[in-house]
Design a protein around this motif. Structure first.
Motif, mmCIF file in Angstrom:
data_model
loop_
_atom_site.group_PDB
_atom_site.id
_atom_site.type_symbol
_atom_site.label_atom_id
_atom_site.label_comp_id
_atom_site.label_asym_id
_atom_site.label_seq_id
_atom_site.Cartn_x
_atom_site.Cartn_y
_atom_site.Cartn_z
ATOM 1 N N ARG A 179 0.804 -1.232 0.000
ATOM 2 C CA ARG A 179 0.000 0.000 0.000
ATOM 3 C C ARG A 179 0.829 1.270 0.000
ATOM 4 N N LEU A 180 2.025 1.180 -0.520
ATOM 5 C CA LEU A 180 2.868 2.368 -0.702
ATOM 6 C C LEU A 180 2.683 2.842 -2.138
ATOM 7 N N TYR A 181 1.490 3.345 -2.404
ATOM 8 C CA TYR A 181 1.054 3.578 -3.784
ATOM 9 C C TYR A 181 1.826 4.671 -4.489
ATOM 10 N N GLU A 182 2.169 5.724 -3.769
ATOM 11 C CA GLU A 182 2.903 6.825 -4.411
ATOM 12 C C GLU A 182 4.277 6.361 -4.881
ATOM 13 N N GLU A 183 4.953 5.598 -4.036
ATOM 14 C CA GLU A 183 6.246 5.049 -4.439
ATOM 15 C C GLU A 183 6.078 4.106 -5.628
ATOM 16 N N ALA A 184 5.044 3.283 -5.564
ATOM 17 C CA ALA A 184 4.812 2.319 -6.642
ATOM 18 C C ALA A 184 4.610 3.024 -7.978
ATOM 19 N N THR A 185 3.891 4.143 -7.963
ATOM 20 C CA THR A 185 3.621 4.870 -9.212
ATOM 21 C C THR A 185 4.917 5.228 -9.931
ATOM 22 N N LYS A 186 5.878 5.763 -9.189
ATOM 23 C CA LYS A 186 7.153 6.184 -9.795
ATOM 24 C C LYS A 186 7.852 5.006 -10.476
ATOM 25 N N TYR A 187 7.816 3.866 -9.824
ATOM 26 C CA TYR A 187 8.538 2.706 -10.339
ATOM 27 C C TYR A 187 7.809 2.062 -11.514
ATOM 28 N N TYR A 188 6.474 2.066 -11.473
ATOM 29 C CA TYR A 188 5.725 1.563 -12.629
ATOM 30 C C TYR A 188 5.978 2.432 -13.860
ATOM 31 N N LEU A 189 5.951 3.740 -13.668
ATOM 32 C CA LEU A 189 6.182 4.647 -14.791
ATOM 33 C C LEU A 189 7.585 4.460 -15.377
ATOM 34 N N LYS A 190 8.554 4.240 -14.501
ATOM 35 C CA LYS A 190 9.920 4.002 -14.975
ATOM 36 C C LYS A 190 10.008 2.684 -15.724
ATOM 37 N N VAL A 207 -2.476 0.780 -13.571
ATOM 38 C CA VAL A 207 -3.875 1.205 -13.400
ATOM 39 C C VAL A 207 -4.418 0.701 -12.063
ATOM 40 N N GLU A 208 -4.141 -0.544 -11.725
ATOM 41 C CA GLU A 208 -4.601 -1.078 -10.449
ATOM 42 C C GLU A 208 -4.033 -0.256 -9.289
ATOM 43 N N ASN A 209 -2.766 0.104 -9.384
ATOM 44 C CA ASN A 209 -2.134 0.904 -8.335
ATOM 45 C C ASN A 209 -2.814 2.258 -8.194
ATOM 46 N N GLU A 210 -3.067 2.931 -9.309
ATOM 47 C CA GLU A 210 -3.673 4.263 -9.260
ATOM 48 C C GLU A 210 -5.097 4.195 -8.714
ATOM 49 N N TYR A 211 -5.834 3.145 -9.082
ATOM 50 C CA TYR A 211 -7.207 3.001 -8.596
ATOM 51 C C TYR A 211 -7.263 2.592 -7.124
ATOM 52 N N SER A 212 -6.137 2.118 -6.591
ATOM 53 C CA SER A 212 -6.089 1.706 -5.181
ATOM 54 C C SER A 212 -5.854 2.880 -4.246
ATOM 55 N N LYS A 214 -6.403 6.187 -2.129
ATOM 56 C CA LYS A 214 -7.598 6.706 -1.476
ATOM 57 C C LYS A 214 -8.025 8.021 -2.120
ATOM 58 N N GLY A 215 -9.312 8.256 -2.088
ATOM 59 C CA GLY A 215 -9.824 9.506 -2.658
ATOM 60 C C GLY A 215 -11.178 9.272 -3.293
ATOM 61 N N LEU A 216 -11.919 10.319 -3.385
ATOM 62 C CA LEU A 216 -13.279 10.221 -3.902
ATOM 63 C C LEU A 216 -13.292 9.984 -5.400
ATOM 64 N N PHE A 217 -12.353 10.579 -6.121
ATOM 65 C CA PHE A 217 -12.354 10.495 -7.570
ATOM 66 C C PHE A 217 -11.174 9.652 -8.059
ATOM 67 N N LYS A 218 -11.465 8.804 -9.027
ATOM 68 C CA LYS A 218 -10.413 7.997 -9.624
ATOM 69 C C LYS A 218 -9.693 8.820 -10.690
ATOM 70 N N PRO A 219 -8.389 8.614 -10.833
ATOM 71 C CA PRO A 219 -7.643 9.370 -11.851
ATOM 72 C C PRO A 219 -8.064 8.964 -13.257
ATOM 73 N N ASP A 220 -7.844 9.837 -14.198
ATOM 74 C CA ASP A 220 -8.152 9.537 -15.593
ATOM 75 C C ASP A 220 -7.037 8.661 -16.164
ATOM 76 N N MET A 221 -7.347 7.397 -16.367
ATOM 77 C CA MET A 221 -6.352 6.442 -16.855
ATOM 78 C C MET A 221 -6.780 5.847 -18.199
ATOM 79 N N LYS A 222 -7.629 6.576 -18.937
ATOM 80 C CA LYS A 222 -8.152 6.016 -20.191
ATOM 81 C C LYS A 222 -7.042 5.642 -21.160
ATOM 82 N N ASN A 223 -6.039 6.508 -21.265
ATOM 83 C CA ASN A 223 -4.951 6.248 -22.195
ATOM 84 C C ASN A 223 -4.205 4.963 -21.821
ATOM 85 N N GLU A 224 -3.886 4.810 -20.528
ATOM 86 C CA GLU A 224 -3.160 3.625 -20.061
ATOM 87 C C GLU A 224 -4.010 2.368 -20.194
ATOM 88 N N ILE A 225 -5.316 2.508 -19.906
ATOM 89 C CA ILE A 225 -6.218 1.362 -20.032
ATOM 90 C C ILE A 225 -6.291 0.901 -21.487
#
Length: 325
Positions: A179-190, A207-212, A214-225
């Protein structure tokens, strides 16, 4: 034989009738039976191949295959005995270290698995093999919750191989699973940046990481999906199908996720696999049923994954998560 292993069985049995001490025919026959999940027959023929082999290097490779078959049968004690025989007769090798560490982890002998890898890494001179063994060590640390040790091992690999996308993906998975999602994002992008041809299709994990998060709104990941779905059209292996199913799950297309996983599960086993079936596919299926709130079906899938894999902290925690639901 282009996947027609039953024809291979018939042909190699014919060879053995004419030449009862043909080691290569026994080995190939064991391979064919292993691919169609007839592990009892695979074990019988690999043992005969060993009996007729005198060259120590060839016998070592056969020992590794025998132990892998025993792992598929979940006969851990006999598999361990084969690895110990290998060490006494052949010595230390890449195959021995990787496979034996896998067995020890399945038996929940985590400290022994770590010790085996750390104490013998210097015996391996091939740099690619050493890198894979370091990844294995990093994986064990991550799965057992030793995040700092996993990161230290990651750093050792990346210092030498700065463009290794698989190692970035591995560390991203470890961060995500804890659940260290912010760190995970950097490494997935790399990892995605370094995967120049896109063959690895890391988009479903990102995409799974970004949707995990917390927050009311999910990020726009249409391009990645869309990129992940496009790559998923070329699914060949069961891991390809798992990645595609993960995208369907996180976008709430549950029926498609289950159908995709069933396609993957129906494929023949991957060559050289330690497992009679793909535990990762059943785990992903469990996650999908859990998302659908079909908890009894999710429980069955998690238990199935554990019965195939052996010890796995992540699968055990997933079962606990839905306890009483």
């Amino acid at each position: 034989y282009m996947g027609n292993y039953r024809d291979a069985v018939y042909d190699y049995e014919s060879v053995i009738k004419k030449d009862p001490q043909n080691v290569e025919a026994y080995r190939e026959l064991a391979n064919a039976y292993e691919r169609i999940s007839n592990f009892v027959s695979a074990l019988l023929y690999i043992e005969q191949a060993i009996d007729y082999t005198t060259e120590i290097d060839k016998k070592g490779r056969l020992y590794i295959q025998k132990a892998r078959i025993l792992q598929c049968m979940k006969d851990y004690m006999k598999a361990k005995m084969v690895y110990e025989t290998y060490i006494s007769e052949v010595g230390i090798s890449y195959d021995l270290l990787y496979d034996y560490a896998e067995l020890l982890q399945r038996k929940n002998e985590i400290d022994k698995a770590i010790e085996l890898l750390k104490e013998n890494l210097d015996e391996i001179t091939d740099e690619e093999e050493k890198k894979i063994l370091l990844r294995k060590l990093c994986t064990i640390y991550g799965e057992e919750g030793y995040i700092n040790l996993a990161k230290e091992t990651f750093d050792v690999i990346i210092n030498k191989y700065p463009n290794d996308c698989k190692t970035y993906k591995l560390m991203a998975d470890i961060f995500k699973d804890h659940r260290l999602y912010e760190e995970a994002t950097k490494y997935y992008l790399k990892a995605i940046e370094l995967d120049n041809d896109g063959n690895e299709n890391y988009y479903s994990s990102l995409v799974e990481n970004e949707y995990s998060k917390k927050g009311l709104f999910k990020p726009d990941m249409k391009n990645e999906i869309n990129k992940g779905l496009e790559l998923g059209k070329n699914a060949v292996t069961i891991l390809d199908y798992i990645k595609l199913a993960r995208l369907y799950r996180v976008t709430k297309k549950y029926k498609l996720a289950i159908e995709t996983l069933n396609k993957g599960i129906s494929l023949q086993r991957c060559y050289g696999c330690f497992y009679r079936e793909c535990h990762e596919a059943y785990y992903e299926k469990g996650l999908t049923y859990e998302a659908m709130r079909k908890y009894d079906m999710a429980r069955d899938c998690y238990r199935k994954a554990l019965s195939i894999k052996g010890h796995c902290t992540q699968y055990e925690e997933s079962l606990k998560r839905i306890e009483g639901k």
